[in-house]
Design a protein around this motif. Structure first.
Motif, PDB file in Angstrom:
ATOM      1  N   ARG A  91       3.015  -2.179   2.172  1.00 20.63           N
ATOM      2  CA  ARG A  91       3.445  -2.350   3.511  1.00 20.63           C
ATOM      3  C   ARG A  91       3.929  -1.024   3.942  1.00 20.63           C
ATOM      4  NH1 ARG A  91       5.887  -7.127   1.396  1.00 20.63           N
ATOM      5  NH2 ARG A  91       7.949  -5.863   1.535  1.00 20.63           N
ATOM      6  N   THR A  92       4.768  -0.401   3.195  1.00 22.42           N
ATOM      7  CA  THR A  92       5.225   0.868   3.469  1.00 22.42           C
ATOM      8  C   THR A  92       4.056   2.025   3.639  1.00 22.42           C
ATOM      9  OG1 THR A  92       7.367   0.461   2.647  1.00 22.42           O
ATOM     10  CG2 THR A  92       6.859   2.723   3.113  1.00 22.42           C
ATOM     11  N   TYR A  93       3.165   1.932   2.941  1.00 21.56           N
ATOM     12  CA  TYR A  93       2.213   3.085   2.881  1.00 21.56           C
ATOM     13  C   TYR A  93       1.299   2.825   3.991  1.00 21.56           C
ATOM     14  CZ  TYR A  93      -2.485   4.781   2.341  1.00 21.56           C
ATOM     15  OH  TYR A  93      -3.709   5.488   2.639  1.00 21.56           O
ATOM     16  N   ASN A  94       0.916   1.661   4.344  1.00 25.44           N
ATOM     17  CA  ASN A  94       0.140   1.471   5.747  1.00 25.44           C
ATOM     18  C   ASN A  94       1.000   1.883   7.116  1.00 25.44           C
ATOM     19  OD1 ASN A  94      -1.937   0.361   4.678  1.00 25.44           O
ATOM     20  ND2 ASN A  94      -1.463  -1.621   5.122  1.00 25.44           N
ATOM     21  N   ILE A  95       2.208   1.720   7.136  1.00 26.93           N
ATOM     22  CA  ILE A  95       2.948   2.269   8.174  1.00 26.93           C
ATOM     23  C   ILE A  95       2.919   3.663   8.141  1.00 26.93           C
ATOM     24  CG2 ILE A  95       5.178   2.585   9.370  1.00 26.93           C
ATOM     25  CD1 ILE A  95       5.760  -0.510   8.005  1.00 26.93           C
ATOM     26  N   LEU A  96       3.227   4.438   7.032  1.00 23.74           N
ATOM     27  CA  LEU A  96       3.274   5.996   7.060  1.00 23.74           C
ATOM     28  C   LEU A  96       1.851   6.573   7.353  1.00 23.74           C
ATOM     29  CD1 LEU A  96       5.654   6.400   3.980  1.00 23.74           C
ATOM     30  CD2 LEU A  96       6.064   6.687   6.380  1.00 23.74           C
ATOM     31  N   ALA A  97       0.956   5.936   6.603  1.00 21.87           N
ATOM     32  CA  ALA A  97      -0.512   6.390   6.966  1.00 21.87           C
ATOM     33  C   ALA A  97      -0.873   6.404   8.201  1.00 21.87           C
ATOM     34  CB  ALA A  97      -1.617   5.672   5.914  1.00 21.87           C
ATOM     35  N   GLU A 134       0.973   6.384  10.809  1.00 23.93           N
ATOM     36  CA  GLU A 134       1.754   7.540  11.662  1.00 23.93           C
ATOM     37  C   GLU A 134       1.160   8.811  11.306  1.00 23.93           C
ATOM     38  OE1 GLU A 134       5.682   6.903  10.259  1.00 23.93           O
ATOM     39  OE2 GLU A 134       6.110   5.242  11.606  1.00 23.93           O
ATOM     40  N   GLY A 135       0.145   8.947  10.430  1.00 29.11           N
ATOM     41  CA  GLY A 135      -0.449  10.313  10.198  1.00 29.11           C
ATOM     42  C   GLY A 135       0.373  11.100   9.170  1.00 29.11           C
ATOM     43  N   ARG A 136       1.376  10.517   8.559  1.00 26.43           N
ATOM     44  CA  ARG A 136       1.780  11.189   7.301  1.00 26.43           C
ATOM     45  C   ARG A 136       0.985  11.319   6.132  1.00 26.43           C
ATOM     46  NH1 ARG A 136       7.383   9.890   7.404  1.00 26.43           N
ATOM     47  NH2 ARG A 136       7.591  11.418   5.470  1.00 26.43           N
ATOM     48  N   LYS A 137       1.328  12.490   5.469  1.00 26.74           N
ATOM     49  CA  LYS A 137       0.685  12.753   4.038  1.00 26.74           C
ATOM     50  C   LYS A 137       1.215  11.970   3.032  1.00 26.74           C
ATOM     51  CE  LYS A 137      -0.742  17.028   3.420  1.00 26.74           C
ATOM     52  NZ  LYS A 137      -0.454  18.567   3.339  1.00 26.74           N
ATOM     53  N   VAL A 138       0.685  10.629   2.599  1.00 27.86           N
ATOM     54  CA  VAL A 138       1.395   9.676   1.845  1.00 27.86           C
ATOM     55  C   VAL A 138       0.471   9.433   0.855  1.00 27.86           C
ATOM     56  CG1 VAL A 138       0.727   8.084   3.445  1.00 27.86           C
ATOM     57  CG2 VAL A 138       2.841   7.730   1.620  1.00 27.86           C
ATOM     58  N   ALA A 139       0.922   8.872  -0.325  1.00 33.84           N
ATOM     59  CA  ALA A 139      -0.028   8.124  -1.452  1.00 33.84           C
ATOM     60  C   ALA A 139       0.643   6.890  -1.811  1.00 33.84           C
ATOM     61  CB  ALA A 139      -0.371   9.375  -2.471  1.00 33.84           C
ATOM     62  N   ALA A 140       0.043   5.979  -2.176  1.00 34.35           N
ATOM     63  CA  ALA A 140       0.610   5.005  -2.647  1.00 34.35           C
ATOM     64  C   ALA A 140      -0.142   4.757  -4.178  1.00 34.35           C
ATOM     65  CB  ALA A 140       0.111   3.311  -1.904  1.00 34.35           C
ATOM     66  N   ALA A 141       0.671   5.040  -5.150  1.00 38.61           N
ATOM     67  CA  ALA A 141       0.336   4.844  -6.678  1.00 38.61           C
ATOM     68  C   ALA A 141       0.760   3.529  -7.099  1.00 38.61           C
ATOM     69  CB  ALA A 141       1.094   5.975  -7.322  1.00 38.61           C
ATOM     70  N   ALA A 162      -1.031  16.616  -8.625  1.00 37.71           N
ATOM     71  CA  ALA A 162      -2.100  17.474  -7.962  1.00 37.71           C
ATOM     72  C   ALA A 162      -2.329  17.084  -6.494  1.00 37.71           C
ATOM     73  CB  ALA A 162      -3.409  17.282  -8.910  1.00 37.71           C
ATOM     74  N   LEU A 163      -1.592  16.067  -6.233  1.00 38.88           N
ATOM     75  CA  LEU A 163      -1.731  15.671  -4.745  1.00 38.88           C
ATOM     76  C   LEU A 163      -0.957  16.498  -3.693  1.00 38.88           C
ATOM     77  CD1 LEU A 163      -1.048  11.710  -5.315  1.00 38.88           C
ATOM     78  CD2 LEU A 163      -3.347  12.878  -5.158  1.00 38.88           C
ATOM     79  N   ASP A 164      -1.626  16.484  -2.509  1.00 44.39           N
ATOM     80  CA  ASP A 164      -1.195  17.524  -1.322  1.00 44.39           C
ATOM     81  C   ASP A 164      -0.252  16.464  -0.348  1.00 44.39           C
ATOM     82  OD1 ASP A 164      -0.436  19.347   0.343  1.00 44.39           O
ATOM     83  OD2 ASP A 164      -2.558  19.079   1.140  1.00 44.39           O
ATOM     84  N   VAL A 165       0.548  15.864  -0.854  1.00 48.52           N
ATOM     85  CA  VAL A 165       1.346  14.794   0.050  1.00 48.52           C
ATOM     86  C   VAL A 165       2.859  15.208   0.184  1.00 48.52           C
ATOM     87  CG1 VAL A 165      -0.114  12.885  -0.716  1.00 48.52           C
ATOM     88  CG2 VAL A 165       1.835  13.175  -1.995  1.00 48.52           C
ATOM     89  N   GLU A 166       3.262  14.415   1.076  1.00 49.62           N
ATOM     90  CA  GLU A 166       4.859  14.546   1.453  1.00 49.62           C
ATOM     91  C   GLU A 166       5.879  13.529   0.714  1.00 49.62           C
ATOM     92  OE1 GLU A 166       4.828  13.795   5.590  1.00 49.62           O
ATOM     93  OE2 GLU A 166       4.346  15.756   6.116  1.00 49.62           O
ATOM     94  N   VAL A 167       5.108  12.568   0.289  1.00 47.29           N
ATOM     95  CA  VAL A 167       5.708  11.167  -0.346  1.00 47.29           C
ATOM     96  C   VAL A 167       4.944  10.617  -1.049  1.00 47.29           C
ATOM     97  CG1 VAL A 167       5.708   9.757   1.823  1.00 47.29           C
ATOM     98  CG2 VAL A 167       7.537   9.431   0.073  1.00 47.29           C
ATOM     99  N   ILE A 168       5.055   9.945  -2.146  1.00 44.30           N
ATOM    100  CA  ILE A 168       4.572   9.159  -3.005  1.00 44.30           C
ATOM    101  C   ILE A 168       5.201   7.881  -3.047  1.00 44.30           C
ATOM    102  CG2 ILE A 168       3.567   8.754  -5.373  1.00 44.30           C
ATOM    103  CD1 ILE A 168       3.506  11.897  -5.774  1.00 44.30           C
ATOM    104  N   LEU A 169       4.829   6.785  -2.873  1.00 45.14           N
ATOM    105  CA  LEU A 169       5.362   5.299  -3.056  1.00 45.14           C
ATOM    106  C   LEU A 169       4.739   4.952  -4.219  1.00 45.14           C
ATOM    107  CD1 LEU A 169       4.476   4.249   0.612  1.00 45.14           C
ATOM    108  CD2 LEU A 169       6.516   5.236  -0.211  1.00 45.14           C
ATOM    109  N   LEU A 170       5.705   4.826  -5.118  1.00 47.42           N
ATOM    110  CA  LEU A 170       5.276   4.227  -6.654  1.00 47.42           C
ATOM    111  C   LEU A 170       5.256   2.633  -6.569  1.00 47.42           C
ATOM    112  CD1 LEU A 170       4.449   4.655  -9.564  1.00 47.42           C
ATOM    113  CD2 LEU A 170       6.838   5.487 -10.141  1.00 47.42           C
ATOM    114  N   VAL A 221      -3.932   5.256  -3.441  1.00 48.24           N
ATOM    115  CA  VAL A 221      -4.548   5.165  -2.260  1.00 48.24           C
ATOM    116  C   VAL A 221      -3.838   6.168  -1.485  1.00 48.24           C
ATOM    117  CG1 VAL A 221      -4.936   3.843  -0.164  1.00 48.24           C
ATOM    118  CG2 VAL A 221      -4.513   2.748  -2.507  1.00 48.24           C
ATOM    119  N   LEU A 222      -4.974   7.114  -0.801  1.00 47.63           N
ATOM    120  CA  LEU A 222      -4.372   8.026   0.168  1.00 47.63           C
ATOM    121  C   LEU A 222      -5.263   7.827   1.461  1.00 47.63           C
ATOM    122  CD1 LEU A 222      -4.934   9.568  -2.925  1.00 47.63           C
ATOM    123  CD2 LEU A 222      -3.575  11.289  -1.461  1.00 47.63           C
ATOM    124  N   PRO A 223      -4.738   8.159   2.380  1.00 49.29           N
ATOM    125  CA  PRO A 223      -5.385   8.135   3.838  1.00 49.29           C
ATOM    126  C   PRO A 223      -6.978   8.382   3.817  1.00 49.29           C
ATOM    127  CG  PRO A 223      -3.075   9.096   4.293  1.00 49.29           C
ATOM    128  CD  PRO A 223      -3.499   9.200   2.875  1.00 49.29           C
TER     129      PRO A 223
END
Length: 123
Positions: A104-110, A112-119, A62-70, A35-37
């Motif tokens: 939960r963490t993904y929803n908060i960071l997304a 906030e406009g962060r470049k995040v992915a939840a794997a 290949a993702l253009d993100v700052e953080v990945i939540l595994l 899941v990405l924003p």
């Protein structure tokens, strides 16, 4: 578990999860989901938390993100450190947590406009 949050317009947010699915914007996904924003990628790997390999994590590089939540399923299971090292060398944070915490963490960071992915792994 159903998550209650304010929908941020245009974002893909996790609205619920159970042992057999993750729901993004109320649409249920029964397999491993990334899941990405701006998008959702289904079946990004066939691995589970016990069989993660460099090959199974390849789509994450290949993702253009700052953080990945595994999210490693219902329980926290750390993959071998050498699998995470490649992300850190590229300056991409990778945080390992159980699936509920990753959702939960993904929803908060997304939100906030962060470049995040939840794997997210179901098992």
């Amino acid at each position: 578990m159903k998550l209650h949050l304010t929908q941020a317009a245009g974002l893909h947010l996790i609205t619920a999860y159970e042992d057999d699915y993750v729901a993004v914007n109320r649409e249920k996904y029964p397999g491993n989901v990334l899941v990405l924003p701006e998008k959702v990628i289904v079946d990004w790997t066939q691995a589970d938390s016990n069989s993660l390999s460099a090959e199974s994590l390849q789509p994450l590089h290949a993702l253009d993100v700052e953080v990945i939540l595994l999210g490693t399923g219902p329980c926290l299971r750390f993959p071998p450190p050498e699998l995470l090292h490649a992300f850190l060398c590229r300056g991409v944070g990778i945080e390992v947590m159980d699936r509920p915490a990753a959702c939960r963490t993904y929803n908060i960071l997304a939100s906030e406009g962060r470049k995040v992915a939840a794997a997210l792994l179901l098992a």
